[in-house]
Design an enzyme around this catalytic site. Structure first.
Site, PDB file in Angstrom:
ATOM      1  CE  LYS A  70       1.571   1.049 -12.023  1.00 26.01           C
ATOM      2  NZ  LYS A  70       2.814   1.696 -10.694  1.00 26.01           N
ATOM      3  N   GLY A 132       5.163  -7.185  -0.895  1.00 26.91           N
ATOM      4  CA  GLY A 132       4.310  -7.495  -2.291  1.00 26.91           C
ATOM      5  C   GLY A 132       4.977  -6.610  -3.434  1.00 26.91           C
ATOM      6  N   GLY A 133       3.660  -5.758  -4.619  1.00 28.53           N
ATOM      7  CA  GLY A 133       4.531  -5.091  -5.892  1.00 28.53           C
ATOM      8  C   GLY A 133       5.581  -4.335  -5.315  1.00 28.53           C
ATOM      9  CG  LEU A 226       8.192   2.892  -0.596  1.00 30.97           C
ATOM     10  CD1 LEU A 226       7.542   1.938  -2.536  1.00 30.97           C
ATOM     11  CD2 LEU A 226       8.799   4.301  -1.506  1.00 30.97           C
ATOM     12  CE1 TYR A 228       1.726   8.918  -4.074  1.00 39.67           C
ATOM     13  CE2 TYR A 228       0.105  10.748  -3.589  1.00 39.67           C
ATOM     14  CZ  TYR A 228       0.642   8.891  -4.856  1.00 39.67           C
ATOM     15  OH  TYR A 228      -0.321   9.386  -5.571  1.00 39.67           O
TER      16      TYR A 228
HETATM   17  P1  ATR Z   1       1.835  -3.155  -3.239  1.00 37.56           P
HETATM   18  O1  ATR Z   1       1.646  -4.192  -4.891  1.00 37.56           O
HETATM   19  O2  ATR Z   1       1.417  -1.923  -3.760  1.00 37.56           O
HETATM   20  O3  ATR Z   1       2.814  -3.726  -3.334  1.00 37.56           O
HETATM   21  P2  ATR Z   1      -0.043  -5.835  -1.979  1.00 37.56           P
HETATM   22  O4  ATR Z   1       1.307  -6.547  -3.104  1.00 37.56           O
HETATM   23  O5  ATR Z   1      -1.342  -5.895  -1.959  1.00 37.56           O
HETATM   24  O6  ATR Z   1      -0.060  -3.856  -2.310  1.00 37.56           O
HETATM   25  O7  ATR Z   1       1.461  -5.772  -0.410  1.00 37.56           O
HETATM   26  C1  ATR Z   1       1.018  -4.815   0.586  1.00 37.56           C
HETATM   27  C2  ATR Z   1       1.930  -5.785   1.469  1.00 37.56           C
HETATM   28  O8  ATR Z   1       1.455  -4.669   2.661  1.00 37.56           O
HETATM   29  C3  ATR Z   1       2.094  -6.454   1.639  1.00 37.56           C
HETATM   30  O9  ATR Z   1       3.467  -7.040   2.240  1.00 37.56           O
HETATM   31  C4  ATR Z   1       1.478  -7.144   2.954  1.00 37.56           C
HETATM   32  O10 ATR Z   1       1.731  -8.070   4.066  1.00 37.56           O
HETATM   33  P3  ATR Z   1       0.972  -9.684   3.809  1.00 37.56           P
HETATM   34  O11 ATR Z   1       2.088  -9.704   2.876  1.00 37.56           O
HETATM   35  O12 ATR Z   1       1.216 -10.129   4.435  1.00 37.56           O
HETATM   36  O13 ATR Z   1      -0.097  -9.409   3.150  1.00 37.56           O
HETATM   37  C5  ATR Z   1       1.247  -5.602   3.971  1.00 37.56           C
HETATM   38  N1  ATR Z   1       0.306  -4.936   4.297  1.00 37.56           N
HETATM   39  C6  ATR Z   1      -1.326  -5.173   4.430  1.00 37.56           C
HETATM   40  N2  ATR Z   1      -1.488  -4.849   5.771  1.00 37.56           N
HETATM   41  C7  ATR Z   1      -0.971  -5.188   6.394  1.00 37.56           C
HETATM   42  C8  ATR Z   1      -1.387  -5.154   7.850  1.00 37.56           C
HETATM   43  N3  ATR Z   1      -2.299  -4.736   8.685  1.00 37.56           N
HETATM   44  N4  ATR Z   1       0.164  -5.250   8.757  1.00 37.56           N
HETATM   45  C9  ATR Z   1       0.946  -5.958   8.210  1.00 37.56           C
HETATM   46  N5  ATR Z   1       1.899  -5.911   6.952  1.00 37.56           N
HETATM   47  C10 ATR Z   1       0.636  -5.541   6.440  1.00 37.56           C
END
Ligand code: ATR
Length: 289
Positions: A70, A132-133, A226, A228
């Site tokens: 993307k 994240g993204g 977000l 599903y």
């Molecule tokens: P996407 O692109 O789908 O948004 P991503 O960039 O991997 O995916 O982002 C995942 C998000 O979920 C991040 O905000 C991550 O927090 P961190 O920035 O601290 O890594 C959050 N996340 C994932 N696992 C988590 C957990 N166990 N507890 C809290 N936040 C979590």
């Protein structure tokens, strides 16, 4: 569906593409609307440039772009929609005279899904979970539709700060307030819309939730997850247990497809047909609510 010499083709480019729901959305729309258009997933192992150029050369009407392409695809398009440009990612390419134009219907689809549930952003204070993204795109959407404030809560506060800095720089006001996940007690004492944009709770980890403390959920009048898969996350259950309305992300998936189809064909799809397609998607996924 009968393929003939005039049949137009749209497709999906990604890696992997095997489990996509998009052919159900687009081929059902074509069938219902009597459009001579077919939609096919294409697995692209690595040469994205060749795939996009080839698709244009083969007269494809449009493409969806999924993970992991993307962002990279921005290098191979002629034009980009302003909101997609701010987000820095596109999921839809529309054929134009001199190349494809890129859009981000993931995020305009989320907006339309929220509107269809009567959820608004303009003037709202929003709690946004994750950085994240996905969360970054939602923060751009909140800015685009004039939310009042976005409280951006993330485990890694530096990532929330980065998004805040970028978006506040563009809006020239303190729209996004970065916070750590445990800092929710500092939120204003009022009920707010909360958009769950982290990956916590995604199948198979269905019993996980980003914030466990029930007190947090007292602050939410509407929770939008977000995710599903599953269609009833622990986040949604906690919102409901505290008197809020809760929604999963399947309508976002529906409307990203609807909006792409509308862009490709320059049409508006009626609500009744959107609802029919949504029922088909729920059937495919075994979702009842
Ligand atoms: P996407 O692109 O789908 O948004 P991503 O960039 O991997 O995916 O982002 C995942 C998000 O979920 C991040 O905000 C991550 O927090 P961190 O920035 O601290 O890594 C959050 N996340 C994932 N696992 C988590 C957990 N166990 N507890 C809290 N936040 C979590």
């Amino acid at each position: 569906m009968k393929i003939n010499g005039k049949t137009r083709v749209c497709g999906l480019i990604g890696k992997p593409v095997e489990h996509t729901m998009s052919p159900v959305i687009h081929n059902s729309l074509s069938e219902e609307l009597g459009m001579d258009l077919t939609y096919v997933p294409f697995l692209v192992e690595e040469d994205l440039k060749a795939a996009v150029c080839g698709a244009y050369a083969l007269n494809l009407l449009g493409l969806n772009i999924t993970v992991p392409y993307k962002e990279e695809v921005l290098n191979y398009i002629g034009e980009i929609d302003p909101l997609a440009k701010q987000i820095g990612a596109v999921n839809t390419l529309v054929r134009k005279k001199d190349g494809f134009k890129g859009y981000n219907t993931d995020i305009t689809g989320l907006y339309r899904a929220m509107q269809s549930e009567g959820i608004h952003l303009s003037g709202e204070s929003v709690i946004l979970l994750g950085a994240g993204g996905a969360a970054r795109s939602v923060a751009c959407l909140c800015s685009h539709y004039h939310a009042e404030k976005v409280y951006l809560l993330n485990r890694t506060i530096e990532k929330a700060e980065e998004i805040a800095k970028e978006i506040n720089g563009l809006t020239a006001r303190e729209l996004v307030i970065p916070m750590g996940l445990t800092e929710y007690e500092k939120l204003p004492e009022k009920k707010m819309l909360c958009i769950q944009a982290s990956s916590v709770g995604l199948a198979p980890h269905t019993e996980d939730v980003i914030i466990e403390d029930p007190a947090f959920y007292e602050r939410i009048h509407t929770g939008y997850d977000l995710i599903y898969r599953p269609a009833n996350t622990k986040f949604m259950r906690l919102v409901r247990e505290h008197g809020g309305q809760a929604y999963h992300g399947l309508k976002m998936l529906l409307y990203q497809g609807i909006e792409a189809y509308e862009l490709w064909n320059d049409i508006q799809v009626e609500d009744t047909l959107c609802n029919e397609i949504y029922e088909l998607m729920k059937g495919e996924m075994g979702i009842e609510e």
